[in-house]
Scaffold this active site. Structure first.
Site, mmCIF file in Angstrom:
data_model
loop_
_atom_site.group_PDB
_atom_site.id
_atom_site.type_symbol
_atom_site.label_atom_id
_atom_site.label_comp_id
_atom_site.label_asym_id
_atom_site.label_seq_id
_atom_site.Cartn_x
_atom_site.Cartn_y
_atom_site.Cartn_z
ATOM 1 N N ARG A 102 4.603 7.624 -0.939
ATOM 2 C CA ARG A 102 3.791 8.609 -0.210
ATOM 3 C C ARG A 102 4.630 9.841 0.106
ATOM 4 O O ARG A 102 5.789 9.736 0.494
ATOM 5 C CB ARG A 102 3.303 8.032 1.131
ATOM 6 C CG ARG A 102 2.302 6.936 1.028
ATOM 7 C CD ARG A 102 1.501 6.763 2.303
ATOM 8 N NE ARG A 102 2.268 6.677 3.531
ATOM 9 C CZ ARG A 102 1.734 6.504 4.726
ATOM 10 N NH1 ARG A 102 0.413 6.420 4.861
ATOM 11 N NH2 ARG A 102 2.475 6.419 5.800
ATOM 12 N N THR A 106 2.277 14.767 3.811
ATOM 13 C CA THR A 106 0.821 14.765 3.590
ATOM 14 C C THR A 106 0.228 13.359 3.480
ATOM 15 O O THR A 106 -1.005 13.209 3.535
ATOM 16 C CB THR A 106 0.488 15.500 2.283
ATOM 17 O OG1 THR A 106 1.090 14.763 1.199
ATOM 18 C CG2 THR A 106 1.042 16.928 2.295
ATOM 19 N N ASP A 198 7.636 0.735 8.195
ATOM 20 C CA ASP A 198 7.645 1.036 6.751
ATOM 21 C C ASP A 198 8.081 -0.220 5.991
ATOM 22 O O ASP A 198 9.247 -0.634 6.063
ATOM 23 C CB ASP A 198 8.592 2.203 6.468
ATOM 24 C CG ASP A 198 8.509 2.622 5.012
ATOM 25 O OD1 ASP A 198 8.798 1.783 4.135
ATOM 26 O OD2 ASP A 198 8.137 3.774 4.745
ATOM 27 N N ASP A 201 11.121 0.229 3.607
ATOM 28 C CA ASP A 201 12.398 0.373 4.326
ATOM 29 C C ASP A 201 12.825 -0.934 4.976
ATOM 30 O O ASP A 201 14.011 -1.263 5.018
ATOM 31 C CB ASP A 201 12.268 1.432 5.431
ATOM 32 C CG ASP A 201 12.098 2.841 4.876
ATOM 33 O OD1 ASP A 201 12.033 3.000 3.646
ATOM 34 O OD2 ASP A 201 12.018 3.783 5.695
HETATM 35 O O1 LIG Z 1 -2.416 3.568 2.069
HETATM 36 P P1 LIG Z 1 -1.367 4.603 1.971
HETATM 37 O O2 LIG Z 1 -1.541 5.702 3.002
HETATM 38 O O3 LIG Z 1 -1.209 5.160 0.594
HETATM 39 O O4 LIG Z 1 0.004 3.912 2.394
HETATM 40 C C1 LIG Z 1 0.395 2.681 1.887
HETATM 41 C C2 LIG Z 1 1.568 2.827 0.966
HETATM 42 O O5 LIG Z 1 2.734 3.227 1.720
HETATM 43 C C3 LIG Z 1 3.796 2.322 1.464
HETATM 44 O O6 LIG Z 1 4.590 2.721 0.412
HETATM 45 P P2 LIG Z 1 5.608 3.959 0.550
HETATM 46 O O7 LIG Z 1 4.966 5.221 0.083
HETATM 47 O O8 LIG Z 1 6.212 3.980 1.912
HETATM 48 O O9 LIG Z 1 6.707 3.601 -0.522
HETATM 49 P P3 LIG Z 1 7.821 2.451 -0.465
HETATM 50 O O10 LIG Z 1 7.098 1.169 -0.715
HETATM 51 O O11 LIG Z 1 8.752 2.817 -1.551
HETATM 52 O O12 LIG Z 1 8.480 2.481 0.886
HETATM 53 C C4 LIG Z 1 3.063 1.039 1.165
HETATM 54 O O13 LIG Z 1 3.845 0.093 0.518
HETATM 55 C C5 LIG Z 1 1.885 1.490 0.351
HETATM 56 O O14 LIG Z 1 2.174 1.607 -1.017
HETATM 57 O O1 LIG Z 2 2.348 1.710 8.371
HETATM 58 C C1 LIG Z 2 2.621 1.964 7.187
HETATM 59 C C2 LIG Z 2 1.871 2.886 6.431
HETATM 60 C C3 LIG Z 2 2.215 3.099 5.138
HETATM 61 N N1 LIG Z 2 3.273 2.446 4.603
HETATM 62 C C4 LIG Z 2 4.005 1.561 5.328
HETATM 63 O O2 LIG Z 2 4.967 0.975 4.810
HETATM 64 N N2 LIG Z 2 3.660 1.350 6.597
HETATM 65 MG MG LIG Z 3 7.776 3.066 2.407
#
Ligand SMILES: O=P(O)(O)OC[C@H]1O[C@H](OP(=O)(O)OP(=O)(O)O)[C@H](O)[C@@H]1O
Ligand SMILES: O=c1cc[nH]c(=O)[nH]1
Ligand SMILES: [Mg+2]
Length: 207
Positions: A102, A106, A198, A201
């Site tokens: 993400r 945004t 997250d 993370d």
């Molecule tokens: O429904 P959304 O608003 O799209 O958010 C959810 C997304 O956010 C997180 O990934 P992130 O972008 O943090 O990537 P990561 O798994 O690499 O930390 C999570 O694992 C989803 O893929």
């Molecule tokens: O709460 C949240 C939202 C998006 N992605 C995450 O990992 N956690």
């Molecule tokens: Mg993430």
């Protein structure tokens, strides 16, 4: 859209470990592993089977094998923490990969990887991502799968926000949802509340 809520007490103890801010990365991965086993078990309840002829030590016997095992698609990074356990539960499954991060400002999904079979028309698909927040990342993934012909998709998630669940429901795409908890809301940074932070993370460290 069909929603299956996996709220077995053992699932909820693992979810509590995931939510706890004092859970370290290794314990977080362990709890996600356990919870994925329960989610996949429930996601496959009632799945069609084919006969499989075997012999027990005593007599011939007709057992079963899964009819069309699902293609497992973890959404990187956070979904990586679900794929090993899902694959252990369905060892005959094929695995595809989607990578999305993400945009922090945004919350729009920014894709960086898609490694999938060209034709998914014969494949049921399980998308593995612990978090369903705005739904943007899941919808991006679903559209990618549907463009390749997928007609039977299960989103396997741990925590969702009402907005993300509504986005899936309103999409009209061929998806059902298997999830442990639908939380209260998104905060101003589009994190799920109460949530677990997250999920990428908390398994692998900040990116
Ligand atoms: O429904 P959304 O608003 O799209 O958010 C959810 C997304 O956010 C997180 O990934 P992130 O972008 O943090 O990537 P990561 O798994 O690499 O930390 C999570 O694992 C989803 O893929
Ligand atoms: O709460 C949240 C939202 C998006 N992605 C995450 O990992 N956690
Ligand atoms: Mg993430």
């Amino acid at each position: 859209m069909q929603i299956t809520t996996v709220d077995h007490p053992l699932a909820l103890t693992r979810l509590t470990t995931l939510r706890d801010k004092n859970t370290d990365n290794a314990a977080f991965r362990g709890a996600l592993d356990d919870l994925t086993q329960m989610l996949i078990y429930e996601a496959l309840r009632g799945w069609p089977t084919d006969d499989r002829q075997i012999e027990t030590p005593l007599v011939p016997h007709t057992g079963v094998r899964l009819h069309r095992p699902p293609l497992l698609v973890p959404v990187l990074r956070a979904g990586l923490g679900m794929v090993d356990q899902a694959h252990a539960m369905v060892p005959e499954a094929q695995v595809g990969f989607v990578g999305i991060a993400r945009d922090e400002a945004t919350a729009e999904p920014v894709p960086y990887l898609a490694s999938l079979p060209e034709d998914l028309s014969e494949h049921p698909v399980f998308v593995l991502d612990p978090m369903l927040a705005t739904g943007g990342s899941m919808l991006y993934t679903l559209n990618l799968l549907v463009e390749r012909g997928a007609q039977d998709i299960t989103a396997v998630c741990v925590v969702g926000a009402p907005a993300g669940v509504a986005a899936l429901n309103d999409s009209g795409l061929p998806v059902r949802l298997v999830i442990t908890a639908i939380d209260d809301r998104l905060d101003e940074a589009n994190y799920i509340v109460p949530g677990l932070g997250d999920a990428g993370d908390r398994q692998f460290g900040p990116r």
